[in-house]
Design a protein around this motif. Structure first.
Motif, PDB file in Angstrom:
ATOM      1  N   ALA A  98       0.796  -1.249  -0.106  1.00  0.00           N
ATOM      2  CA  ALA A  98      -0.021   0.049  -0.068  1.00  0.00           C
ATOM      3  C   ALA A  98       0.922   1.131   0.167  1.00  0.00           C
ATOM      4  N   TRP A  99       0.426   2.236  -0.689  1.00  0.00           N
ATOM      5  CA  TRP A  99       1.358   3.464  -0.663  1.00  0.00           C
ATOM      6  C   TRP A  99       0.299   4.643  -0.713  1.00  0.00           C
ATOM      7  N   ALA A 100       0.490   5.706  -0.590  1.00  0.00           N
ATOM      8  CA  ALA A 100      -0.425   7.051  -0.668  1.00  0.00           C
ATOM      9  C   ALA A 100       0.630   7.992  -1.593  1.00  0.00           C
ATOM     10  N   GLY A 101      -0.265   8.949  -2.085  1.00  0.00           N
ATOM     11  CA  GLY A 101       0.368   9.966  -2.941  1.00  0.00           C
ATOM     12  C   GLY A 101      -0.455  11.016  -2.720  1.00  0.00           C
ATOM     13  N   TRP A 102      -0.083  12.236  -2.982  1.00  0.00           N
ATOM     14  CA  TRP A 102      -0.601  13.452  -2.581  1.00  0.00           C
ATOM     15  C   TRP A 102      -0.943  14.241  -4.027  1.00  0.00           C
ATOM     16  N   SER A 103      -2.113  14.740  -4.274  1.00  0.00           N
ATOM     17  CA  SER A 103      -2.375  15.472  -5.486  1.00  0.00           C
ATOM     18  C   SER A 103      -1.429  16.617  -5.258  1.00  0.00           C
ATOM     19  N   PRO A 104      -0.926  17.027  -6.507  1.00  0.00           N
ATOM     20  CA  PRO A 104       0.199  18.317  -6.262  1.00  0.00           C
ATOM     21  C   PRO A 104      -0.332  19.537  -5.712  1.00  0.00           C
ATOM     22  N   ALA A 105      -1.604  19.713  -5.579  1.00  0.00           N
ATOM     23  CA  ALA A 105      -2.114  20.981  -4.988  1.00  0.00           C
ATOM     24  C   ALA A 105      -2.354  20.725  -3.408  1.00  0.00           C
ATOM     25  N   PHE A 106      -2.251  19.513  -3.373  1.00  0.00           N
ATOM     26  CA  PHE A 106      -2.132  19.310  -1.642  1.00  0.00           C
ATOM     27  C   PHE A 106      -0.845  18.750  -1.027  1.00  0.00           C
ATOM     28  N   TRP A 107       0.191  18.742  -1.712  1.00  0.00           N
ATOM     29  CA  TRP A 107       1.450  18.145  -1.594  1.00  0.00           C
ATOM     30  C   TRP A 107       2.084  19.054  -0.309  1.00  0.00           C
ATOM     31  N   PRO A 108       2.153  20.607  -0.337  1.00  0.00           N
ATOM     32  CA  PRO A 108       2.728  20.993   0.414  1.00  0.00           C
ATOM     33  C   PRO A 108       2.074  20.804   1.963  1.00  0.00           C
TER      34      PRO A 108
END
Length: 122
Positions: A98-108
């Motif tokens: 399992a892994w998670a990734g952030w949408s670029p808009a929410f990365w910060p």
């Protein structure tokens, strides 16, 4: 207690509302950690809270000893795909990635949460 944890608790006490974890909001009840570092120590505490036990010595342990325990008028374990039955009866043999990734808009924001809390509590 870490100063950031104390500030976070104070923030939620001011801006949040009380919930009844034994009543209507019982679905919010979740495992907690006794100390500032979480790791996997919560597993044995949660098992004890639920009157359960951790199974660590059986390499073939499953969520259920046999899916047949669920047999009834509208369900027959014999009708299941063998892979599904194997998963429930021998769960510890399975691995999940399992892994998670952030949408670029929410990365910060995600990076901020990770740096302030995630790495410290593990």
């Amino acid at each position: 207690m870490h100063a950031l944890d104390l500030a976070t608790r104070k923030f939620w006490r001011v801006s949040g509302r009380r919930v009844d974890l034994d009543g209507a909001e019982s679905w919010l009840s979740a495992p907690t950690s006794a100390g500032p570092e979480v790791g996997d120590s919560w597993l044995s505490a949660e098992a004890a809270r639920l009157n359960g036990r951790l199974v660590t010595d059986d390499p073939g342990a499953g969520l259920l000893a046999s899916m047949s325990a669920l047999d009834g008028p509208s369900f027959s374990a014999g009708d299941l795909d063998p892979r599904i039955r194997d998963f429930y009866e021998h769960t510890s043999r399975w691995r999940m990635e399992a892994w998670a990734g952030w949408s670029p808009a929410f990365w910060p924001g995600g990076e901020l949460v990770s740096r302030l809390f995630g790495r410290r509590v593990q």
